[in-house]
Structure formats: C-alpha cells, structure tokens
Design a protein around this motif. Structure first.
Motif, PDB file in Angstrom:
ATOM      1  N   ARG A  32       0.762  -1.240  -0.061  1.00  0.00           N
ATOM      2  CA  ARG A  32       0.064   0.007   0.146  1.00  0.00           C
ATOM      3  C   ARG A  32       0.887   1.482  -0.202  1.00  0.00           C
ATOM      4  O   ARG A  32       0.570   2.128  -0.763  1.00  0.00           O
ATOM      5  CB  ARG A  32      -0.922  -0.159   1.201  1.00  0.00           C
ATOM      6  CG  ARG A  32      -1.686   1.250   1.414  1.00  0.00           C
ATOM      7  CD  ARG A  32      -2.766   1.197   2.541  1.00  0.00           C
ATOM      8  NE  ARG A  32      -1.785   1.605   3.739  1.00  0.00           N
ATOM      9  CZ  ARG A  32      -2.196   1.875   4.989  1.00  0.00           C
ATOM     10  NH1 ARG A  32      -3.318   1.649   5.131  1.00  0.00           N
ATOM     11  NH2 ARG A  32      -1.439   2.142   5.663  1.00  0.00           N
ATOM     12  N   VAL A  37       2.556   1.881  -3.395  1.00  0.00           N
ATOM     13  CA  VAL A  37       1.493   2.445  -4.485  1.00  0.00           C
ATOM     14  C   VAL A  37       1.150   3.759  -4.107  1.00  0.00           C
ATOM     15  O   VAL A  37       1.145   4.665  -5.066  1.00  0.00           O
ATOM     16  CB  VAL A  37       0.214   1.356  -4.480  1.00  0.00           C
ATOM     17  CG1 VAL A  37      -0.760   1.973  -5.374  1.00  0.00           C
ATOM     18  CG2 VAL A  37       0.876  -0.109  -4.859  1.00  0.00           C
ATOM     19  N   GLU A  38       0.854   4.272  -2.902  1.00  0.00           N
ATOM     20  CA  GLU A  38       0.763   5.513  -2.474  1.00  0.00           C
ATOM     21  C   GLU A  38       1.681   6.460  -2.994  1.00  0.00           C
ATOM     22  O   GLU A  38       1.372   7.586  -3.647  1.00  0.00           O
ATOM     23  CB  GLU A  38       0.022   5.580  -1.101  1.00  0.00           C
ATOM     24  CG  GLU A  38      -1.133   5.083  -0.634  1.00  0.00           C
ATOM     25  CD  GLU A  38      -1.227   5.352   0.653  1.00  0.00           C
ATOM     26  OE1 GLU A  38      -0.393   5.915   1.388  1.00  0.00           O
ATOM     27  OE2 GLU A  38      -2.509   4.661   1.099  1.00  0.00           O
ATOM     28  N   SER A  39       2.974   6.271  -2.705  1.00  0.00           N
ATOM     29  CA  SER A  39       4.014   7.163  -3.061  1.00  0.00           C
ATOM     30  C   SER A  39       4.116   7.228  -4.629  1.00  0.00           C
ATOM     31  O   SER A  39       4.772   8.264  -5.053  1.00  0.00           O
ATOM     32  CB  SER A  39       5.418   6.335  -2.390  1.00  0.00           C
ATOM     33  OG  SER A  39       5.930   5.318  -3.008  1.00  0.00           O
ATOM     34  N   SER A  40       3.886   6.065  -5.490  1.00  0.00           N
ATOM     35  CA  SER A  40       4.163   5.957  -6.712  1.00  0.00           C
ATOM     36  C   SER A  40       2.886   6.963  -7.339  1.00  0.00           C
ATOM     37  O   SER A  40       3.091   7.637  -8.386  1.00  0.00           O
ATOM     38  CB  SER A  40       3.930   4.536  -7.384  1.00  0.00           C
ATOM     39  OG  SER A  40       4.967   3.818  -6.987  1.00  0.00           O
ATOM     40  N   ILE A  41       1.814   6.903  -6.883  1.00  0.00           N
ATOM     41  CA  ILE A  41       0.380   7.549  -7.365  1.00  0.00           C
ATOM     42  C   ILE A  41       0.492   9.047  -6.828  1.00  0.00           C
ATOM     43  O   ILE A  41       0.204  10.061  -7.740  1.00  0.00           O
ATOM     44  CB  ILE A  41      -0.844   6.858  -6.900  1.00  0.00           C
ATOM     45  CG1 ILE A  41      -1.156   5.434  -7.606  1.00  0.00           C
ATOM     46  CG2 ILE A  41      -2.012   7.763  -7.140  1.00  0.00           C
ATOM     47  CD1 ILE A  41      -2.239   4.694  -6.915  1.00  0.00           C
ATOM     48  N   ARG A  42       1.204   9.426  -5.818  1.00  0.00           N
ATOM     49  CA  ARG A  42       1.154  10.889  -5.220  1.00  0.00           C
ATOM     50  C   ARG A  42       1.970  11.893  -6.378  1.00  0.00           C
ATOM     51  O   ARG A  42       1.404  12.821  -6.634  1.00  0.00           O
ATOM     52  CB  ARG A  42       2.072  11.141  -3.965  1.00  0.00           C
ATOM     53  CG  ARG A  42       2.002  12.279  -3.654  1.00  0.00           C
ATOM     54  CD  ARG A  42       2.623  12.215  -2.025  1.00  0.00           C
ATOM     55  NE  ARG A  42       1.460  11.708  -1.372  1.00  0.00           N
ATOM     56  CZ  ARG A  42       1.611  10.948  -0.406  1.00  0.00           C
ATOM     57  NH1 ARG A  42       2.751  10.855   0.194  1.00  0.00           N
ATOM     58  NH2 ARG A  42       0.761  10.143   0.336  1.00  0.00           N
ATOM     59  N   SER A  43       2.912  11.196  -7.062  1.00  0.00           N
ATOM     60  CA  SER A  43       3.572  12.231  -8.065  1.00  0.00           C
ATOM     61  C   SER A  43       2.659  12.112  -9.188  1.00  0.00           C
ATOM     62  O   SER A  43       2.759  13.413  -9.834  1.00  0.00           O
ATOM     63  CB  SER A  43       4.877  11.380  -8.520  1.00  0.00           C
ATOM     64  OG  SER A  43       4.673  10.203  -9.016  1.00  0.00           O
ATOM     65  N   ILE A  44       1.888  11.455  -9.746  1.00  0.00           N
ATOM     66  CA  ILE A  44       1.080  11.415 -10.887  1.00  0.00           C
ATOM     67  C   ILE A  44      -0.101  12.422 -10.336  1.00  0.00           C
ATOM     68  O   ILE A  44      -0.538  13.266 -11.196  1.00  0.00           O
ATOM     69  CB  ILE A  44       0.420  10.273 -11.113  1.00  0.00           C
ATOM     70  CG1 ILE A  44       1.442   9.262 -11.837  1.00  0.00           C
ATOM     71  CG2 ILE A  44      -0.671  10.196 -12.100  1.00  0.00           C
ATOM     72  CD1 ILE A  44       1.212   7.796 -11.897  1.00  0.00           C
ATOM     73  N   LYS A  45      -0.609  12.341  -9.171  1.00  0.00           N
ATOM     74  CA  LYS A  45      -1.822  13.167  -8.584  1.00  0.00           C
ATOM     75  C   LYS A  45      -1.341  14.757  -8.441  1.00  0.00           C
ATOM     76  O   LYS A  45      -1.851  15.429  -9.238  1.00  0.00           O
ATOM     77  CB  LYS A  45      -2.007  12.809  -7.335  1.00  0.00           C
ATOM     78  CG  LYS A  45      -3.291  13.513  -6.750  1.00  0.00           C
ATOM     79  CD  LYS A  45      -3.595  13.064  -5.422  1.00  0.00           C
ATOM     80  CE  LYS A  45      -2.561  13.974  -4.422  1.00  0.00           C
ATOM     81  NZ  LYS A  45      -2.964  13.629  -3.035  1.00  0.00           N
TER      82      LYS A  45
END
Length: 108
Positions: free
Chosen positions: A8, A11-19
């Motif tokens: 988890r 995944v959160e750290s990977s998605i944060r940059s996209i967000k």
C-alpha cells in the motif's frame, strides 16, 4: 484489496507524483483560460469586488470569533463549564482587537 496489502505505501508514493502532476496541469489550464482583457478593462470593478469580499469575510469571521470565541473554562476552576451560550450572551467574549486580528487572518 490493495489498501490492505503490504504494498500500500509503495503504491501511494507512486501515485502521489502522478496526482501532483495532474493537479498542476489542471490549475495551469484554468489560469490559461482567464480573459486578461476583462481584468484590464474592468480593473476598478474587479478591485471593488475584491475589497468588498475581503471586508465581508473579515467582518463575518471577526464577528464569529468575537461572539463564539470566549470560554468560561479556566485552569484555576476545573469545575467550570465551557459553554457557547455564555460566550454568545456576552458574558465572556474575546477582546475586540483579538477578534479583528483573527477575522483579518481568516478572511484571506
């Protein structure tokens, strides 16, 4: 589910940059849609509207702090109750200069 797995945090750290990238693109695109000629030709109207909004928010926030910001509880009297009615009725309100400073700060 993914939120309960051991991956988890990854995944959160990977998605944060996209967000963050999408949020930047969104705000830049909104900024590009502004019609700057309107502000140029209606500068006085926009300025008066800005002053009115800031003044209204300052008065509203200052009044809320003044009326509801007081407390009847004190460290010396632990049995006293913290009641919004006592503050609202004017028994223990915040000083006016403190309420005004809070109103200005909160109106930003």
């Amino acid at each position: 589910s993914l939120s309960e797995s051991k991956y988890r945090d990854h995944v959160e750290s990977s998605i944060r940059s996209i967000k963050d990238s999408f949020a930047s693109v969104f705000f830049v695109s909104i900024g590009l849609m502004i019609h700057w000629k309107y502000f140029y030709f209606n500068f006085f109207r926009v300025f008066l509207m800005l002053i009115f909004i800031l003044f209204s928010k300052t008065v509203a926030m200052g009044l809320c702090v003044y009326l509801f910001g007081g407390t009847t509880a004190s460290p010396s009297n632990p049995n006293s109750k913290n009641s919004w009615t006592s503050s609202f009725m004017g028994w223990n309100t915040v000083p006016f200069n403190v309420a005004l400073a809070c109103g200005i700060t909160l109106s930003q």
